[in-house]
Design a protein around this motif. Structure first.
Motif, PDB file in Angstrom:
ATOM      1  N   ASP A   1       0.625  -1.172   0.089  1.00 48.24           N
ATOM      2  CA  ASP A   1      -0.079  -0.132   0.053  1.00 48.24           C
ATOM      3  C   ASP A   1       0.717   1.245   0.050  1.00 48.24           C
ATOM      4  O   ASP A   1       0.419   2.311   0.630  1.00 48.24           O
TER       5      ASP A   1
ATOM      6  N   ARG B   1       1.052   3.573  -2.084  1.00 48.06           N
ATOM      7  CA  ARG B   1       0.651   4.738  -2.566  1.00 48.06           C
ATOM      8  C   ARG B   1      -0.019   5.553  -1.344  1.00 48.06           C
ATOM      9  O   ARG B   1      -0.494   6.726  -1.604  1.00 48.06           O
ATOM     10  N   ASP B   2      -0.377   4.856  -0.393  1.00 47.04           N
ATOM     11  CA  ASP B   2      -1.188   5.388   0.779  1.00 47.04           C
ATOM     12  C   ASP B   2      -0.227   6.380   1.736  1.00 47.04           C
ATOM     13  O   ASP B   2      -0.948   7.395   2.359  1.00 47.04           O
TER      14      ASP B   2
ATOM     15  N   PRO C   1       1.515   9.174   2.965  1.00 49.66           N
ATOM     16  CA  PRO C   1       1.263  11.015   2.851  1.00 49.66           C
ATOM     17  C   PRO C   1       2.315  11.525   2.265  1.00 49.66           C
ATOM     18  O   PRO C   1       2.317  12.274   1.319  1.00 49.66           O
TER      19      PRO C   1
ATOM     20  N   GLU D   1       5.290   4.447  -9.214  1.00 45.85           N
ATOM     21  CA  GLU D   1       4.460   5.727  -8.721  1.00 45.85           C
ATOM     22  C   GLU D   1       5.036   6.665  -7.647  1.00 45.85           C
ATOM     23  O   GLU D   1       4.944   7.906  -7.643  1.00 45.85           O
ATOM     24  N   VAL D   2       5.587   5.800  -6.779  1.00 43.50           N
ATOM     25  CA  VAL D   2       6.213   6.623  -5.579  1.00 43.50           C
ATOM     26  C   VAL D   2       7.633   6.996  -5.772  1.00 43.50           C
ATOM     27  O   VAL D   2       8.082   7.815  -4.823  1.00 43.50           O
TER      28      VAL D   2
ATOM     29  N   LYS E   1       7.884  12.487  -4.151  1.00 39.51           N
ATOM     30  CA  LYS E   1       8.566  11.379  -4.649  1.00 39.51           C
ATOM     31  C   LYS E   1       9.701  10.909  -3.572  1.00 39.51           C
ATOM     32  O   LYS E   1      10.353  11.622  -3.195  1.00 39.51           O
TER      33      LYS E   1
ATOM     34  N   ARG F   1       2.684  11.236  -1.939  1.00 38.39           N
ATOM     35  CA  ARG F   1       1.631  11.555  -2.668  1.00 38.39           C
ATOM     36  C   ARG F   1       2.089  12.765  -3.400  1.00 38.39           C
ATOM     37  O   ARG F   1       2.593  13.477  -3.335  1.00 38.39           O
ATOM     38  N   GLY F   2       1.123  12.666  -4.759  1.00 39.85           N
ATOM     39  CA  GLY F   2       1.445  13.992  -5.466  1.00 39.85           C
ATOM     40  C   GLY F   2       2.477  14.063  -6.162  1.00 39.85           C
ATOM     41  O   GLY F   2       3.139  13.283  -6.699  1.00 39.85           O
TER      42      GLY F   2
END
Length: 322
Positions: A89, A91-92, A94, A234-235, A101, A97-98
């Motif tokens: 998880d 992506r969760d 904080p 993504e992170v 990175k 995010r956005g």
């Protein structure tokens, strides 16, 4: 009930991190970088990154590990933060995010030495404990549920697929027959049942592979790894490093396949007239082969014998594509 111990004295030793020098070298941790340690454990790898000047977010399912590492690394102040949860998880979190990175992500897979050595956690048959095996309290079921309620065919499947156990059918049949008379409640009870049906040959306990399969099932280890690798894309920021340490062939094959596929700009098959651009191309491999522990490390930490480290780096999305 999730079993949590109170044995957090550092003098007892929590977990000896594998491939410490190689991990620091390939992560290239330094001041100004943010590293996610997706498998915090006792905090050994995180401490090495912090000493190099980086900031670290330590993730673990296990509240005991988080408490231990937080105490151990308290001197680093706000450069070290923790997040309780499954690394699947990512992506969760904080902090990533956005537009924010991370510069690096480490996944040191498997179970920690502390969890194995704590009989009350039910991971091992070295000491009698409840059939638990959960790495954290959020796991939806424990080992007792698998052993006492799953269909014989499902037990066969996980022993074959996750434990790579050639005697899976005999073991599953024996478990189902015994539980009809009396449910399994302890690790020793289950291990003895398995030993009786397939015998003991050599130094390795005959229940080892079955226990591995049950543990991986309870914690959805392969599913979590797959989701974490996808989330890493993504992170991590462009140029960010993904380091994964595996301990058995199933995990290593997954990691190798994931990294190598996404490091190919072109795909080709015999029936294609010409190679085609790979839509999943997003990685480069700074080192193509898995990195193994040195003989010197294995003498100090025998667990490192089966460890393999693989490294990938996220490409800049603005780089010219085929």
């Amino acid at each position: 009930m999730f079993q949590q111990t109170n044995k957090t004295d550092e003098s007892n030793g929590y977990h000896l991190s594998v491939l410490p020098a190689e991990t620091v070298e390939w992560m290239a941790a330094q001041e100004g970088k943010l590293i996610i340690d997706g498998t915090l454990g006792g905090g050994g790898h995180s401490e090495a990154f912090l000493k190099a000047g980086a900031s670290v977010i330590g993730i673990d399912r296990d509240p005991e590990a988080l408490a231990f590492a937080s105490k151990r690394l308290a001197a680093y102040g706000d450069r070290f933060r923790t997040w309780q949860g499954n690394f699947a998880d990512l992506r969760d979190i904080p902090e990533v995010r956005g537009e924010s990175k991370a510069d690096g992500l480490l996944l040191d897979l498997g179970v920690s030495s502390r969890q194995l050595d704590a009989a009350e956690r039910g991971f091992s048959f070295r000491g009698e404990g409840p059939l638990d095996m959960r790495m954290g309290p959020a796991c939806p079921f424990d080992a007792a549920h698998v052993v006492n309620t799953w269909a014989e065919s499902e037990l066969v499947r996980i022993f074959f697929e996750l434990g790579e156990e050639p005697k899976a059918r005999r073991i599953a049949a024996a478990i189902v027959k015994r539980r009809a008379e009396r449910e399994f409640t302890t690790t020793i009870d289950l291990a003895d049942c398995i030993e009786k049906v397939i015998g003991r040959h050599g130094r390795i306990h005959p229940a080892t592979k079955a226990f591995q399969a049950i543990r991986m099932t309870v914690n959805d280890e392969l599913g979590s790894l797959e989701r974490a690798m996808e989330a890493s894309l993504e992170v991590l920021k462009p140029g960010g490093r993904l380091l994964i340490i595996t301990f058995h062939s199933l995990e290593d094959r997954m990691v190798k396949r994931f990294m190598q596929h996404r490091a190919k700009p072109w795909l080709d098959q015999p029936d294609w007239p010409a190679p085609r651009p790979n839509p999943d191309w997003c990685l480069t491999l700074p080192v193509r082969k898995a990195i193994a522990a040195s003989d010197a490390e294995i003498r100090i930490n025998p667990r490192a014998r089966s460890a393999k480290l693989r490294v990938a780096e996220l490409l800049d999305p603005t780089v010219s594509r085929p």
